[in-house]
Design an enzyme around this catalytic site. Structure first.
Site, PDB file in Angstrom:
ATOM      1  N   ASP A  97     100.828  73.238  87.932  1.00 45.04           N
ATOM      2  CA  ASP A  97      99.417  73.047  87.596  1.00 45.04           C
ATOM      3  C   ASP A  97      99.375  71.982  86.494  1.00 45.04           C
ATOM      4  O   ASP A  97      99.887  72.206  85.393  1.00 45.04           O
ATOM      5  CB  ASP A  97      98.845  74.384  87.090  1.00 45.04           C
ATOM      6  CG  ASP A  97      97.403  74.280  86.624  1.00 45.04           C
ATOM      7  OD1 ASP A  97      96.899  73.149  86.439  1.00 45.04           O
ATOM      8  OD2 ASP A  97      96.778  75.337  86.437  1.00 45.04           O
TER       9      ASP A  97
ATOM     10  N   TYR B 252      82.194  65.818  85.739  1.00 45.28           N
ATOM     11  CA  TYR B 252      83.181  64.976  86.431  1.00 45.28           C
ATOM     12  C   TYR B 252      83.162  63.548  85.857  1.00 45.28           C
ATOM     13  O   TYR B 252      84.204  62.965  85.563  1.00 45.28           O
ATOM     14  CB  TYR B 252      82.864  64.966  87.930  1.00 45.28           C
ATOM     15  CG  TYR B 252      83.813  64.129  88.755  1.00 45.28           C
ATOM     16  CD1 TYR B 252      85.059  64.611  89.103  1.00 45.28           C
ATOM     17  CD2 TYR B 252      83.450  62.853  89.188  1.00 45.28           C
ATOM     18  CE1 TYR B 252      85.938  63.843  89.872  1.00 45.28           C
ATOM     19  CE2 TYR B 252      84.314  62.081  89.956  1.00 45.28           C
ATOM     20  CZ  TYR B 252      85.555  62.584  90.286  1.00 45.28           C
ATOM     21  OH  TYR B 252      86.426  61.825  91.040  1.00 45.28           O
TER      22      TYR B 252
ATOM     23  N   ILE C 156      83.821  56.188  97.439  1.00 46.06           N
ATOM     24  CA  ILE C 156      83.446  57.384  98.212  1.00 46.06           C
ATOM     25  C   ILE C 156      84.513  57.546  99.293  1.00 46.06           C
ATOM     26  O   ILE C 156      84.474  56.867 100.321  1.00 46.06           O
ATOM     27  CB  ILE C 156      82.072  57.194  98.897  1.00 46.06           C
ATOM     28  CG1 ILE C 156      81.046  56.540  97.956  1.00 46.06           C
ATOM     29  CG2 ILE C 156      81.571  58.503  99.483  1.00 46.06           C
ATOM     30  CD1 ILE C 156      80.665  57.350  96.764  1.00 46.06           C
ATOM     31  N   VAL C 157      85.451  58.451  99.038  1.00 45.78           N
ATOM     32  CA  VAL C 157      86.621  58.549  99.913  1.00 45.78           C
ATOM     33  C   VAL C 157      86.502  59.785 100.809  1.00 45.78           C
ATOM     34  O   VAL C 157      86.111  60.866 100.353  1.00 45.78           O
ATOM     35  CB  VAL C 157      87.931  58.621  99.087  1.00 45.78           C
ATOM     36  CG1 VAL C 157      89.137  58.439 100.002  1.00 45.78           C
ATOM     37  CG2 VAL C 157      87.942  57.565  97.991  1.00 45.78           C
TER      38      VAL C 157
HETATM   39  N1  LIG Z   1      87.385  61.580  97.109  1.00 42.31           N
HETATM   40  C1  LIG Z   1      86.752  60.658  96.401  1.00 42.31           C
HETATM   41  O1  LIG Z   1      85.700  60.145  96.830  1.00 42.31           O
HETATM   42  C2  LIG Z   1      87.292  60.175  95.094  1.00 42.31           C
HETATM   43  C3  LIG Z   1      88.350  60.792  94.452  1.00 42.31           C
HETATM   44  N2  LIG Z   1      88.777  60.300  93.243  1.00 42.31           N
HETATM   45  C4  LIG Z   1      89.878  60.938  92.528  1.00 42.31           C
HETATM   46  O2  LIG Z   1      91.068  60.860  93.319  1.00 42.31           O
HETATM   47  C5  LIG Z   1      91.895  61.995  93.053  1.00 42.31           C
HETATM   48  C6  LIG Z   1      92.228  62.682  94.372  1.00 42.31           C
HETATM   49  O3  LIG Z   1      91.031  63.085  94.995  1.00 42.31           O
HETATM   50  P1  LIG Z   1      90.939  63.630  96.508  1.00 42.31           P
HETATM   51  O4  LIG Z   1      92.199  63.357  97.211  1.00 42.31           O
HETATM   52  O5  LIG Z   1      89.665  63.151  97.059  1.00 42.31           O
HETATM   53  O6  LIG Z   1      90.804  65.193  96.208  1.00 42.31           O
HETATM   54  P2  LIG Z   1      91.211  66.435  97.139  1.00 42.31           P
HETATM   55  O7  LIG Z   1      90.408  67.575  96.639  1.00 42.31           O
HETATM   56  O8  LIG Z   1      91.155  66.063  98.584  1.00 42.31           O
HETATM   57  O9  LIG Z   1      92.763  66.657  96.758  1.00 42.31           O
HETATM   58  C7  LIG Z   1      93.125  66.968  95.432  1.00 42.31           C
HETATM   59  C8  LIG Z   1      94.504  67.590  95.419  1.00 42.31           C
HETATM   60  O10 LIG Z   1      94.811  67.872  94.039  1.00 42.31           O
HETATM   61  C9  LIG Z   1      95.331  69.193  93.973  1.00 42.31           C
HETATM   62  N3  LIG Z   1      95.066  69.779  92.663  1.00 42.31           N
HETATM   63  C10 LIG Z   1      93.895  70.273  92.199  1.00 42.31           C
HETATM   64  N4  LIG Z   1      94.055  70.800  90.981  1.00 42.31           N
HETATM   65  C11 LIG Z   1      95.357  70.630  90.658  1.00 42.31           C
HETATM   66  C12 LIG Z   1      96.132  70.986  89.529  1.00 42.31           C
HETATM   67  N5  LIG Z   1      95.586  71.654  88.501  1.00 42.31           N
HETATM   68  N6  LIG Z   1      97.451  70.651  89.516  1.00 42.31           N
HETATM   69  C13 LIG Z   1      98.012  70.020  90.576  1.00 42.31           C
HETATM   70  N7  LIG Z   1      97.317  69.678  91.686  1.00 42.31           N
HETATM   71  C14 LIG Z   1      96.010  69.984  91.724  1.00 42.31           C
HETATM   72  C15 LIG Z   1      94.639  69.961  95.086  1.00 42.31           C
HETATM   73  O11 LIG Z   1      95.348  71.135  95.436  1.00 42.31           O
HETATM   74  C16 LIG Z   1      94.595  68.908  96.187  1.00 42.31           C
HETATM   75  O12 LIG Z   1      95.755  68.930  96.978  1.00 42.31           O
HETATM   76  C17 LIG Z   1      91.102  62.879  92.083  1.00 42.31           C
HETATM   77  O13 LIG Z   1      91.525  62.636  90.760  1.00 42.31           O
HETATM   78  C18 LIG Z   1      89.670  62.409  92.278  1.00 42.31           C
HETATM   79  O14 LIG Z   1      88.883  62.651  91.145  1.00 42.31           O
HETATM   80  C19 LIG Z   1      88.210  59.222  92.643  1.00 42.31           C
HETATM   81  C20 LIG Z   1      87.170  58.587  93.242  1.00 42.31           C
HETATM   82  C21 LIG Z   1      86.625  59.009  94.503  1.00 42.31           C
HETATM   83  C1  LIG Z   2      84.401  61.769  93.822  1.00 42.19           C
HETATM   84  C2  LIG Z   2      84.028  60.587  93.044  1.00 42.19           C
HETATM   85  O1  LIG Z   2      84.773  60.077  92.246  1.00 42.19           O
HETATM   86  C3  LIG Z   2      82.759  60.056  93.268  1.00 42.19           C
HETATM   87  C4  LIG Z   2      82.231  59.110  92.340  1.00 42.19           C
HETATM   88  O2  LIG Z   2      82.137  60.388  94.198  1.00 42.19           O
END
Ligand SMILES: NC(=O)C1=CN([C@@H]2O[C@H](COP(=O)(O)OP(=O)(O)OC[C@H]3O[C@@H](n4cnc5c(N)ncnc54)[C@H](O)[C@@H]3O)[C@@H](O)[C@H]2O)C=CC1
Ligand SMILES: CC(=O)C(C)=O
Length: 259
Positions: free
Chosen positions: A62, A155, A187-188
């Site tokens: 974590d 966030y 926006i991913v």
């Molecule tokens: N999806 C989006 O539109 C965007 C995402 N991001 C950032 O990119 C990164 C990845 O996002 P996504 O892949 O979309 O999220 P997601 O929710 O699809 O995947 C996140 C992963 O991180 C893991 N995780 C959560 N808490 C954790 C912890 N305490 N320790 C270890 N692992 C942990 C989860 O189990 C999951 O596998 C994040 O930091 C997010 O804020 C940034 C901009 C846009």
């Molecule tokens: C998830 C995220 O970073 C936004 C701006 O949507």
């Protein structure tokens, strides 16, 4: 350094963007330590990488727990020999109007998104300094590191925090040849956006999909970002092509924010 593979550790790589980054860095030739809070998902990513011929090991932890993070880096180094690139990717989102944010919500988001980046960068830098050959630390920022949108208060504050830490660490670690940068997606298409869209529809009383449609309208390239779009950019940041870049928080967002 011998002919040993370079080693990258990617947090939150059990799914979404982190998983795509782990896959991309493995195909770039890195040995990859795969972290997630879900050990099952970390192992599943590792199994896929190994099936493709890569060297990979699961290091569940974590990221909000400093002790677990230092143990995670130790384990990666014991298994893979060294650490060259640390991708502080793990993050969570929370969707609520400012007026209903609780202290518990705020603390949870900051524990993972901000402290998580800090602990991972500390543990990685300690190892990189001991190795004496520099390294690269890459943090997950966001368009939310630069601009606020309704319902994303905690966030957005946390992602501004990631941008702040990126700049401070870039200056503090520069003398050790360690660069620190952030990749800022838009926006991913991952589970995170499903969460945002679902919760926003509850809060606003709208149909599912309304928030996502509005968000997508902001993308100049007019297609939803895929995790691989982010991974390609992280691949560049992990390569020697980025050697003279530090302290930058760079958009990989299809043109939502233009500089
Ligand atoms: N999806 C989006 O539109 C965007 C995402 N991001 C950032 O990119 C990164 C990845 O996002 P996504 O892949 O979309 O999220 P997601 O929710 O699809 O995947 C996140 C992963 O991180 C893991 N995780 C959560 N808490 C954790 C912890 N305490 N320790 C270890 N692992 C942990 C989860 O189990 C999951 O596998 C994040 O930091 C997010 O804020 C940034 C901009 C846009
Ligand atoms: C998830 C995220 O970073 C936004 C701006 O949507």
């Amino acid at each position: 350094m011998s002919d040993m593979k370079k080693v990258a550790l990617v947090t939150g790589a059990g799914m979404g963007i982190g998983k795509a980054i782990a896959q991309r860095l493995a195909s770039d030739g890195f040995a990859v330590a795969v972290n997630d809070v879900s050990e099952e998902n970390a192992r599943a990513t590792v199994a896929e990488l190994q099936a493709g011929g890569a060297t990979a090991v699961a290091v569940a932890a974590d990221v909000s727990n400093r002790e677990q993070v230092f143990a995670m880096v130790d384990r990666a180094v014991t298994e893979l020999g060294r650490l060259d690139v640390m991708v502080c990717n793990a993050g969570i989102v929370q969707v609520d109007p400012v007026m209903t944010i609780t202290e518990k919500d705020f603390d949870r988001i900051f524990a993972i998104n901000v402290k998580g980046v800090l602990w991972c960068a500390q543990a990685a830098a300690q190892q990189m300094i001991a190795q004496g050959e520099g390294g690269k630390i890459l943090n997950a920022g966001s368009v939310a590191s630069f601009t606020g949108q309704p319902l994303l208060g905690t966030y957005t504050a946390s992602k501004f925090g990631v941008r702040a830490l990126t700049q401070v660490m870039a200056r503090e670690f520069a003398g050790h040849g360690i660069t620190v940068n952030a990749y800022c997606p838009g926006i991913v298409d991952t589970g995170m956006w499903e969460t945002i869209d679902g919760r926003a529809s509850e809060v606003l009383g709208t149909e599912r999909g309304v928030m996502l449609e509005k968000a997508q309208d902001m993308i100049a390239l007019k297609r939803l970002e895929q995790p691989q779009d982010v991974a390609r950019f992280v691949s560049f940041l992990a390569s020697e092509g980025s050697d003279y870049i530090t302290g930058q928080c760079m958009m990989v967002d299809g043109g939502i924010i233009m500089s």
